[in-house]
Write a protein that holds these residues in place. Structure first.
Motif, mmCIF file in Angstrom:
data_model
loop_
_atom_site.group_PDB
_atom_site.id
_atom_site.type_symbol
_atom_site.label_atom_id
_atom_site.label_comp_id
_atom_site.label_asym_id
_atom_site.label_seq_id
_atom_site.Cartn_x
_atom_site.Cartn_y
_atom_site.Cartn_z
ATOM 1 N N LEU A 177 0.881 -1.485 0.393
ATOM 2 C CA LEU A 177 -0.085 0.162 -0.012
ATOM 3 C C LEU A 177 0.400 1.160 0.036
ATOM 4 N N GLN A 178 1.437 1.712 -1.482
ATOM 5 C CA GLN A 178 2.323 2.846 -1.674
ATOM 6 C C GLN A 178 1.757 2.891 -2.929
ATOM 7 N N GLY A 179 2.023 4.606 -2.934
ATOM 8 C CA GLY A 179 1.398 5.429 -4.286
ATOM 9 C C GLY A 179 0.067 6.239 -3.171
ATOM 10 N N SER A 180 0.414 7.257 -4.565
ATOM 11 C CA SER A 180 -0.787 7.699 -4.743
ATOM 12 C C SER A 180 -1.724 7.586 -4.563
ATOM 13 N N THR A 181 -3.391 7.539 -4.740
ATOM 14 C CA THR A 181 -4.905 6.894 -4.672
ATOM 15 C C THR A 181 -5.003 7.116 -6.621
ATOM 16 N N ALA A 182 -5.020 7.245 -7.030
ATOM 17 C CA ALA A 182 -4.685 7.020 -8.558
ATOM 18 C C ALA A 182 -4.066 6.065 -8.882
ATOM 19 N N TYR A 183 -2.727 6.267 -7.778
ATOM 20 C CA TYR A 183 -1.764 4.682 -8.860
ATOM 21 C C TYR A 183 -2.375 3.638 -8.030
ATOM 22 N N VAL A 184 -3.083 3.167 -6.957
ATOM 23 C CA VAL A 184 -3.161 2.157 -6.362
ATOM 24 C C VAL A 184 -4.721 1.895 -7.233
#
Length: 203
Positions: A177-184
């Motif tokens: 669970l890492q990165g921006s909301t869009a990336y996830v």
């Protein structure tokens, strides 16, 4: 093979799988967060997935928190909507028809998710196991990572026996669970799409 609903057992399985995957499959580490994503599917070979069915989706993705609550809690709506939207797209692409749960659908989709944090401690050089040393009191440090897992179960209520509802297809997705909301969300889409490319839907 049939599977009965058991979210807690699957959680333990996925935590163990994630641990093995991250620390053993790629000892030098991944270059990107998505390199650690894991997609697992299994299904009942006796069930005919080539037919067209009616199906219903839940109102949200249930959050697994280890507590047996009568009123389930849902995960963040942004991610819940992304998961359910992807499932609808893939199921509609197979010419399955979404109906309301009250219309006795052939398939009832159960979606759940959970997250887990892992931490590990690095002692300072010179004194393994100590949190500091003399002189200078150089501390060790704590590091870790957080994983998120999605569990999709394709249940067939009409085939229930002895109050047990068979699960004829199961999908699990695990990743950091890492990165921006869009990336996830992008990784959720790619991983769920991958699940539908695997057997038995890739015939």
């Amino acid at each position: 093979m049939r599977y009965n609903l058991n979210k807690k057992r699957f959680k333990l399985l996925f935590l163990f799988s994630a641990f093995l995957f991250i620390f053993n499959c790629n000892p030098e580490g991944g270059e990107y967060v998505s390199d650690y994503d894991l997609v697992y599917t299994n299904y009942s070979p006796e069930y005919d997935f080539n037919k067209t069915y009616t199906y219903s989706l839940p109102e949200g993705v249930i959050k697994i928190d280890g507590e047996d609550d009568d009123d389930p809690e849902f995960i963040d709506k942004v991610y819940s909507d992304a998961i359910l939207s992807n499932l609808k797209t893939n199921l509609d692409a197979m010419n399955w028809t979404e109906v309301d749960a009250s219309d006795s659908p052939d398939i009832v989709i159960v979606a759940s998710a959970f997250d887990q944090s892992f931490y590990y401690y690095f002692p300072p050089p010179g004194y393994p196991g100590w949190g500091w040393w003399y002189p200078g009191y150089i501390p060790g440090y704590l590091s870790g990572y957080k994983t998120g897992s999605i569990l999709i179960q394709m249940t067939v209520p009409k085939d229930a026996t002895n109050n047990e509802i068979p699960v004829n297809w199961i999908c699990g997705v695990n990743g950091l669970l890492q990165g921006s909301t869009a990336y996830v969300i992008d990784r959720i889409d790619r991983n769920l799409n991958q699940a539908f490319k695997q057997a038995p839907f890739n015939n």
